[in-house]
Design a protein around this motif. Sequence first.
Motif: not given
Length: 303
Positions: A69, A74-75, A78, A83, A86-87, A89-90
Amino acid sequence: MTIHKAVIPAGGWGTRFLPATKSQPKEMLPIVDKPAIQYVVEEAVASGITEIIIITRQDKSIVEDYFTRSVELETWLCHQGKTDLLEVVKSISNLAKIHFVREKHPRGLGYAVASAWELVGDEPFAVLLPDDIVIASTPCLKQMLDLYDKLHSPIIAVQKIPLEDAQRYGIISPETYDYPCCLIRDLVEKPSFEQSPSDLAIIGRYILTPAIFPLLVKASPGIGGEIQLTDSLRILAHQQKMYGYQFDGTRFDVGDKLGFIMANLTLALQRSDLKPRLKRYLEKLVGNNRQSNLYLTEANRSM
Ligand code: G1P
């Protein structure tokens, strides 16, 4: 016994891809927009694997970083309101439970698989080689796991190859040419054209039992001075049943320049955001080449 662990050996030097792999692991070279190794991890997960052991070595920490992670990224995504990204990458760090084992001295595929013994323990497991990407409607590993449920013996994915390519592969000698699954009588790593026992080459997907580990740890170097997985599989095949399985799907050797380009084109043509423009471009490129070949033929004729 249900198989839920897979080993992905990713400690190779990537010599076929130098100089690109001088300072970057071959497994991280992108196929369209994902590193090659991610396709293999996704195939394992789509086949029901929940725990993955990636064998790396020093200088390959970016493979570990990739599946870990990244809170900073991610921050930032965000804050930027990105978004969708972000999804994406997460999801990478949530694919499966991934362990990393660093080989001290890379000594070949057999040695790499043996390094996973402690984490695999006393249960059957899968091995996926990240050089081999298979596009299939049912993931190649899933096809093999379904077969394992019936056979309860080691299974190796195989594919027919032109005999002149035998020296690039492990080759099986089948007891009978049953399709798609045959009993293996013998195996040999990278035989010459003349010595190849068949045209059925080992492709980088295996279902193995823990019986392979004691053989691997006491194996002597084989062809190329490396501890070859095929050599220990050979001993095991003489002791117990082992099967070759001609899977349903298309395999690309992405550790090879041509295979890498073909995989990129094939997968890009499956993407709705890329297909129309890429197709137009390829048609134009092929048309232009045909045109310039015509000019060349004309020029040769007039010489
Ligand atoms: C390895 C295996 C070989 C197999 C091949 C498939 O070779 O040793 O038996 O046929 O993968 O990709 P490598 O390509 O690592 O030399």
